[in-house]
Design an enzyme around this catalytic site. Structure first.
Site, PDB file in Angstrom:
ATOM      1  N   LYS A  76       0.831  -1.201   0.000  1.00  0.00           N
ATOM      2  CA  LYS A  76       0.000   0.000   0.000  1.00  0.00           C
ATOM      3  C   LYS A  76       0.877   1.267   0.000  1.00  0.00           C
ATOM      4  O   LYS A  76       0.679   2.170  -0.808  1.00  0.00           O
ATOM      5  CB  LYS A  76      -0.908  -0.014   1.237  1.00  0.00           C
ATOM      6  N   ASP A  78      -6.834   0.984   0.578  1.00  0.00           N
ATOM      7  CA  ASP A  78      -6.911   1.278   2.012  1.00  0.00           C
ATOM      8  C   ASP A  78      -8.299   0.839   2.505  1.00  0.00           C
ATOM      9  O   ASP A  78      -9.047   0.201   1.767  1.00  0.00           O
ATOM     10  CB  ASP A  78      -6.650   2.769   2.278  1.00  0.00           C
TER      11      ASP A  78
END
Ligand code: SF4
Length: 225
Positions: free
Chosen positions: A127, A145
């Site tokens: 991420k 997310d």
């Protein structure tokens, strides 16, 4: 009847158009930073923490440690104190020092560009690497997310739970020129309309394209009858 790939792609295109019309197509980042390495540190700090809290902490932190070398040479205990209001501060402080050391000693202070190189840095997962690739290098990348996970599932663009699998599903259905924007738009939607606790479906501009809205409408009607 399950949605065909063609129908899903057409629906995704309509969703993107609505998001563009509503939120525009400018890139924005909710974390404050002035240099690429500051963004990297901010993203490491943001795991399990709100962007607002990270921005409060980094305002002072980036003044106290104005260079990458200053972070690389930071005292662990002192850095922990500096970021203690952020969760997991012990491991985050350790990772920030290790990551900055490697950047200074081996990479001339330049953030790598590829997913493989970025994820080889301490504290940098997929991420974080995708945030850097998108925001700094404008490389098409999808950041998964908590908002992207929840809302992509509601919109029927994935059934997966794992962020990496969600990323791959979204890559199949979203055109590359919207990979970076997807995260930006969905965070905005998730903070204002499609909130985790109380989604405002009735006022949502995506409701006609949202299978979750359709499902809950049918359930409500069943309960009434
Ligand atoms: S209609 Fe409801 S569930 Fe669907 S995206 Fe909008 S707020 Fe979220």
């Amino acid at each position: 009847m399950p949605e065909t790939k063609k129908a899903a792609a057409a629906r995704a295109a309509r969703i993107l158009q609505l998001l563009d019309e509503q939120y525009g197509t400018d890139y924005r980042c909710y974390l404050n930073y002035e240099t690429p390495w500051q963004l990297l540190i901010a993203v490491i700090l943001s795991a399990q923490c709100t962007d607002a809290r990270v921005n409060i902490v980094t305002e002072e932190l980036f003044k106290k440690y104005p260079t990458l070398t200053a972070f690389a040479e930071a005292d662990l205990g002192e850095l922990e104190k500096d970021i203690h209001s952020i969760g997991f501060y012990h491991s985050k402080a350790k990772n920030i020092i290790a990551c900055c050391k490697r950047l200074v000693e081996e990479l001339d202070g330049v953030l790598p560009r590829t997913l493989e190189e970025l994820t080889s840095l301490a504290g940098v997962g997929r991420k974080t690497a995708n945030v850097i690739r998108g925001n700094i290098y404008h490389e098409p990348s999808i950041v998964v997310d908590t908002h992207v996970k929840r809302i992509s599932r509601k919109l029927g663009l994935t059934k997966e739970e794992e962020p990496e699998k969600i990323e791959y599903d979204l890559m199949k259905v979203l055109p590359k020129d919207h990979w970076i924007l997807w995260n930006i738009h969905i965070i905005t939607l998730g903070r204002t309309i499609c909130t985790a606790r109380n989604p405002k479906c009735e006022e949502c501009f995506l409701k006609k394209e949202c299978p979750d809205f359709e499902r809950s409408k049918i359930q409500k009607e069943k309960r009434r009858s």
